[in-house]
Design an enzyme around this catalytic site. Structure first.
Site, PDB file in Angstrom:
ATOM      1  N   GLU A 107     104.782  32.142 -82.221  1.00  8.90           N
ATOM      2  CA  GLU A 107     104.231  30.749 -82.781  1.00  8.90           C
ATOM      3  C   GLU A 107     105.238  29.849 -83.335  1.00  8.90           C
ATOM      4  O   GLU A 107     105.210  28.770 -82.911  1.00  8.90           O
ATOM      5  CB  GLU A 107     103.154  31.157 -84.078  1.00  8.90           C
ATOM      6  CG  GLU A 107     102.246  32.021 -83.827  1.00  8.90           C
ATOM      7  CD  GLU A 107     102.228  33.505 -83.933  1.00  8.90           C
ATOM      8  OE1 GLU A 107     101.411  34.237 -84.341  1.00  8.90           O
ATOM      9  OE2 GLU A 107     103.490  33.964 -83.630  1.00  8.90           O
ATOM     10  N   TRP A 149     113.226  61.097 -49.857  1.00 10.90           N
ATOM     11  CA  TRP A 149     112.568  60.594 -50.847  1.00 10.90           C
ATOM     12  C   TRP A 149     110.963  60.624 -50.454  1.00 10.90           C
ATOM     13  O   TRP A 149     110.550  60.624 -49.234  1.00 10.90           O
ATOM     14  CB  TRP A 149     112.864  59.173 -50.968  1.00 10.90           C
ATOM     15  CG  TRP A 149     114.135  58.586 -51.366  1.00 10.90           C
ATOM     16  CD1 TRP A 149     115.158  58.302 -50.748  1.00 10.90           C
ATOM     17  CD2 TRP A 149     114.689  58.789 -52.834  1.00 10.90           C
ATOM     18  NE1 TRP A 149     116.301  58.042 -51.628  1.00 10.90           N
ATOM     19  CE2 TRP A 149     115.890  58.154 -52.665  1.00 10.90           C
ATOM     20  CE3 TRP A 149     113.947  59.085 -53.944  1.00 10.90           C
ATOM     21  CZ2 TRP A 149     116.630  58.176 -53.995  1.00 10.90           C
ATOM     22  CZ3 TRP A 149     114.829  59.002 -54.969  1.00 10.90           C
ATOM     23  CH2 TRP A 149     115.954  58.453 -55.217  1.00 10.90           C
ATOM     24  N   LEU A 167     119.659  57.759 -64.875  1.00  7.96           N
ATOM     25  CA  LEU A 167     118.763  57.144 -65.675  1.00  7.96           C
ATOM     26  C   LEU A 167     118.697  55.842 -66.111  1.00  7.96           C
ATOM     27  O   LEU A 167     118.533  55.505 -67.347  1.00  7.96           O
ATOM     28  CB  LEU A 167     118.449  58.271 -66.808  1.00  7.96           C
ATOM     29  CG  LEU A 167     118.042  59.689 -66.231  1.00  7.96           C
ATOM     30  CD1 LEU A 167     117.775  60.691 -67.590  1.00  7.96           C
ATOM     31  CD2 LEU A 167     116.784  59.902 -65.329  1.00  7.96           C
ATOM     32  N   ARG A 171     117.560  49.780 -62.441  1.00  6.03           N
ATOM     33  CA  ARG A 171     118.274  48.790 -61.236  1.00  6.03           C
ATOM     34  C   ARG A 171     117.224  47.944 -60.647  1.00  6.03           C
ATOM     35  O   ARG A 171     116.341  48.260 -59.761  1.00  6.03           O
ATOM     36  CB  ARG A 171     118.869  49.883 -60.387  1.00  6.03           C
ATOM     37  CG  ARG A 171     120.038  50.746 -60.922  1.00  6.03           C
ATOM     38  CD  ARG A 171     120.790  51.811 -59.953  1.00  6.03           C
ATOM     39  NE  ARG A 171     119.753  52.624 -59.440  1.00  6.03           N
ATOM     40  CZ  ARG A 171     119.296  53.718 -60.144  1.00  6.03           C
ATOM     41  NH1 ARG A 171     119.847  53.923 -61.349  1.00  6.03           N
ATOM     42  NH2 ARG A 171     118.579  54.575 -59.529  1.00  6.03           N
ATOM     43  N   GLY A 224     110.271  67.188 -64.256  1.00  4.85           N
ATOM     44  CA  GLY A 224     109.660  67.928 -63.181  1.00  4.85           C
ATOM     45  C   GLY A 224     108.574  68.897 -63.537  1.00  4.85           C
ATOM     46  O   GLY A 224     107.907  68.440 -64.816  1.00  4.85           O
TER      47      GLY A 224
END
Length: 357
Positions: free
Chosen positions: A46, A164, A198, A201, A291
């Site tokens: 605001e 991957w 970790l 990017r 995991g």
């Protein structure tokens, strides 16, 4: 209000643990100002809009996706500023769930003779600030469990290969998620096997790295792990137990790591206790990229609020291949955990299934 919500999204990953808020000021059917909460400690939406106004805002209508605050926090109360600016009407998407504010901001406006309307696009507003709502009502971080698996439910082959599973588009979106949350959490097995940084990017802009949390009950993390040795300014938290060696604990602390001991059963980290400690550190959200073992423990402890499963159109097979949720598992189908408010998105050839526990 749609525009106010879009403006609010500009604060993703910068306002934590504050909410995402956008504001639009309309006068004579013309938008004369816009603003949003840019980052913690900065002007609220605001006030930002008032500063951006191209003409006097007196007599105008203010649209904002969250009830204006009525208390002194890091900044003065916005409701007071609205009254001082002589706004005629305020349209609000949702009441602030924070007990310090809830309804008090609206009452302050009404007491000043300002017309108030509440509930416009409330569902969208609640979805936008699901992290904040959880943080102030449950007093713990909002936990998002993210995993990627093949069509037959594997996160790695029987040899452990996982690079991957999903597409570049899916992996890019995960970095957007990292940019939005306060912390990312993995288990020690992930650190030892994958040695990840970790960090965030992003292609389009410089990302904000989340605090890195490693669940390591024995304190065996190698001191040369990338998560401990990269240039990120984000902190590292080691969640452990009294099983950690005293000398190793000192070594970690000397290297700037925050060590939290959360004693659980069988020498494991108690994830509920860990969440309580993270709340004290004003960590409002955790992206769990663990995991199968850590994922199972997270579900079992009840800390998971939202699940995101990326499914790639690939088949690995193999009874020894790793699955997203290991552990003992639930024995009866009737007791299986069920997601609600499920939605589906597509990233490249992958499908993202997400829902709430």
């Amino acid at each position: 209000m749609e525009r106010a919500i879009e403006l609010a999204k500009n604060g993703w990953g910068r306002t934590n643990p504050n909410p995402l808020v956008g504001a639009v000021i309309v006068k004579d059917d013309r938008v004369i100002a816009e603003g949003f909460h840019e980052a913690i400690g900065c002007d609220h939406a605001e006030v930002s809009a008032f500063k951006n106004a191209v003409e006097d805002v007196a007599g105008s209508t203010l649209y904002v996706n969250l009830e204006p605050c009525s208390h002194y926090g890091r900044t003065p109360p916005c409701a007071k500023a609205i009254v001082e600016k002589k706004i005629k009407k305020v349209v609000i998407a949702m009441i602030d769930p924070n007990p310090k504010v809830s309804g008090k901001g609206v009452q302050m406006l009404k007491d000043a003779g300002i017309e108030v309307e509440v509930g416009i696009l409330e569902d969208e507003a609640r979805k936008l600030n699901e992290i904040f709502i959880n943080y102030v009502t449950k007093k713990r971080p909002f936990v998002i469990l993210k995993t990627a698996m093949t069509l037959d439910g594997k996160i790695a082959s029987s040899t452990g290969d996982s690079k991957w599973i999903t597409s570049e588009e899916s992996r890019a979106y995960v970095h957007i998620l990292r940019d939005r949350v306060s912390a990312i959490m993995v288990g020690i097995n992930t650190v030892i096997k994958d040695n990840p940084m970790l960090t965030t990017r992003l292609e389009q802009k410089v990302g904000s790295d989340p605090v890195r949390i490693i669940v390591d009950s024995k304190g065996i993390i190698p001191m040369d792990s990338k998560v401990l040795c990269n240039d990120s300014k984000a902190g590292v938290i080691l969640a452990t137990t009294s099983r950690i060696h005293e000398e190793k604990e000192k070594q970690l602390i000397d290297n700037g790591v925050t060590v939290i001991k959360a004693e659980g059963e069988n020498g494991c980290v108690d994830l509920k206790k860990l969440m309580q400690e993270l709340y004290k550190l004003e960590i409002d959200s955790v992206l769990l990229e663990g995991g199968g073992t850590l994922n199972a423990a997270a579900f079992e402890s009840g800390i998971v609020d939202k699940a995101m499963f990326f499914i790639a159109p690939k088949i690995l097979g193999g009874k020894d291949a790793i699955t997203p949720v290991e552990g003992k598992g639930i024995q009866s189908m009737s007791e299986a955990l069920k997601l609600k408010n499920v939605s589906f998105s597509k990233f490249g050839e992958d499908i993202l299934v997400e829902g709430y526990l």
